[in-house]
Design a protein around this motif. Structure first.
Motif, short mmCIF file in Angstrom:
data_model
loop_
_atom_site.label_atom_id
_atom_site.label_comp_id
_atom_site.label_asym_id
_atom_site.label_seq_id
_atom_site.Cartn_x
_atom_site.Cartn_y
_atom_site.Cartn_z
N ARG A 121 4.15 6.84 -1.95
CA ARG A 121 3.13 5.77 -1.90
C ARG A 121 3.08 5.04 -3.24
NH1 ARG A 121 -1.63 9.38 0.74
NH2 ARG A 121 -1.08 9.13 2.92
N TYR A 122 3.15 5.80 -4.32
CA TYR A 122 3.15 5.18 -5.65
C TYR A 122 4.40 4.33 -5.82
CZ TYR A 122 -0.83 7.94 -7.30
OH TYR A 122 -2.08 8.48 -7.48
N HIS A 123 5.53 4.81 -5.30
CA HIS A 123 6.79 4.06 -5.43
C HIS A 123 6.70 2.75 -4.64
CE1 HIS A 123 8.82 8.31 -5.78
NE2 HIS A 123 7.93 8.08 -6.74
N PHE A 124 6.09 2.84 -3.45
CA PHE A 124 5.96 1.64 -2.62
C PHE A 124 5.08 0.59 -3.30
CE2 PHE A 124 3.36 -0.73 0.45
CZ PHE A 124 4.35 -1.50 1.03
N VAL A 125 3.93 1.01 -3.79
CA VAL A 125 3.00 0.06 -4.42
C VAL A 125 3.66 -0.58 -5.65
CG1 VAL A 125 0.83 -0.10 -5.72
CG2 VAL A 125 0.89 1.14 -3.56
N HIS A 126 4.42 0.20 -6.39
CA HIS A 126 5.14 -0.32 -7.56
C HIS A 126 6.11 -1.43 -7.16
CE1 HIS A 126 8.74 -0.11 -10.24
NE2 HIS A 126 7.80 -0.28 -11.16
N ARG A 180 6.24 -3.10 -4.28
CA ARG A 180 5.52 -4.19 -3.60
C ARG A 180 4.94 -5.18 -4.63
NH1 ARG A 180 -0.41 -2.93 -1.60
NH2 ARG A 180 -0.56 -2.95 -3.87
#
Lengths: 252, 165
Positions: A135-140, A142
């Motif tokens: 999730r942290y990787h996705f938000v980064h 995005r």
């Protein structure tokens, strides 16, 4: 294929995806465009290497030949690696890395979320950790898509080109192989076809917000489920496995 | 031959509760929730720990610290096993532990039920130094895997926030 062989191959795939993705991201170490990004990309690499270690350790247990996660990482030839081809592609420039990260993390969030309910307790446990990290990787990725897409003409065109070039490698993520079908029945694996519309919607939402055009689905690259890779994986392994190949069983 | 257990489970827990997190030396591995269980065996014990993040580099040091400490205290055989289930969460931290983090200069994690992971900038994180709630997220990835980097707009100091996990 026996259920045990299916589980071994499936767990290797989960481990190999994390290992090769982590190895590629580690190439950014000391080369990030700004200090914070250097830290971010190498932190994401570290999460991936940790995930690879957990999955490959479990794969070694399933195989039951007394191997360790290091044996599996450093002593398997290219044709026995099952990572998606998109993970082994060169990091390119920052836009390419961010585009790769977006396409992969948008897949990993729903994948690990579903796998955290797997009937295989070990896979479920590792996936439950994986989902929080991805999730942290996705938000980064995005947020960087927004910045690059709506930044300068150059950053926009670089991100658009990267998404265009990588798109043909995304079909592979959803391919169901024999091991998937066997494990799906047992409630261990996930139906990847079910994840596809979810992934598409997530990616499309981000890219639209970032004013980036979504490519048409055309011919997709394929092969990793059978250990067939691009020319890039061999080069990664040559570097990654060098020490264990030259000095077998060397330890610190 | 059965060798009688040299230590009770409680005694071993008591010893392990003195091991500090190598990255945050004001809280113990027990306070962090990494110490999960102790199983007595015929020749010693098995200690079950869980990682905060899968790639946490402190795990190797913690394993080494556990084995060293128990051996020094006369436990003949020590095995450390990593377990991923149940998955570690910052929600296990007590308010005392969070207070220790804050006093050390690290903003404590907010409870997971209050966090929308898609909108990290919407979190109101207070500065651990001056308590101001006027802070800015610089990066979700900080000096270690478990921390994000913030800066305080009141006292102008940068600080770490222990990410909700």
């Amino acid at each position: 294929m026996t259920p045990q062989e299916a589980l071994f191959k499936y767990t290797l795939r989960l481990g190999d995806n994390a290992l090769i993705q982590g190895h590629r991201l580690s190439e950014w170490c000391s080369k990030g465009p700004i200090l914070e990004e250097d830290l971010a990309l190498t932190n994401i690499a570290l999460d991936n290497i940790g995930l690879a270690q957990a999955f490959l350790k479990y794969a070694a247990d399933i195989e039951g030949k007394g191997k360790t996660e290091d044996d599996l990482a450093y002593k398997r030839p290219e044709r026995q690696f099952y990572n998606h081809q998109i993970t082994e592609l060169p990091i390119g420039d920052f836009a390419v890395t961010i585009a790769k990260q977006l396409l992969i993390s948008a897949f990993e969030v729903p994948l690990f979320s579903a796998l955290s309910h797997s009937t295989d307790e070990t896979i479920a446990g590792i996936a439950a950790k994986g989902v929080k990290e991805s999730r942290y990787h996705f938000v980064h990725s995005r947020d960087w898509c927004y910045r690059l897409g709506e930044g300068t003409e150059l950053s926009h065109s670089k991100l658009q080109q990267a998404i265009h070039d990588l798109w043909a490698y995304t079909g592979e993520l959803f391919e169901m192989a024999e091991e998937d079908t066997i494990l799906l029945v047992a409630g261990i694996a996930v139906d990847l076809e079910e994840l596809r519309p979810l992934w598409k919607e997530t990616v499309a939402t981000v890219l639209t917000e970032a004013t980036i055009q979504i490519p048409e689905d055309g011919t997709m690259h394929t092969g990793s489920r059978n250990g067939v890779h691009t020319e890039h994986l061999g080069h990664i392994l040559a570097e990654m496995q060098y020490l264990q190949r030259a000095y077998p069983d060397a330890t610190w | 031959m059965v060798i009688p257990a040299t230590h009770s489970k409680e005694e071993i827990f008591g010893l392990l509760a003195t091991i500090y997190d190598p990255e945050i030396p004001v809280v113990t591995i027990q306070e962090m929730g990494m110490l999960r269980d102790v199983i007595l065996t015929e020749t010693g014990c098995e200690v079950i720990i869980t990682p905060t993040y899968t790639g946490c580099p402190a795990m190797g040091i913690i394993e080494h610290d556990i084995i060293e400490l128990l051996k020094q205290n006369g436990v003949p055989e020590v095995r450390v096993t990593t377990s991923y289930s149940p998955s570690w969460t910052t929600d296990w931290m007590t308010s005392e532990t969070k207070e220790k983090l804050k006093n050390y200069g690290i903003a404590a994690p907010i409870h997971s039920s209050c966090v929308n992971w898609l909108q990290p900038k919407s979190l109101a994180i207070s500065c651990p130094r001056c308590n101001s709630s006027d802070t800015t997220l610089i990066s979700q990835f900080g000096s270690t895997a478990c921390k994000a980097l913030y800066s305080c707009n009141s006292c102008k100091e940068p600080f770490d926030y222990f990410k909700c996990h």
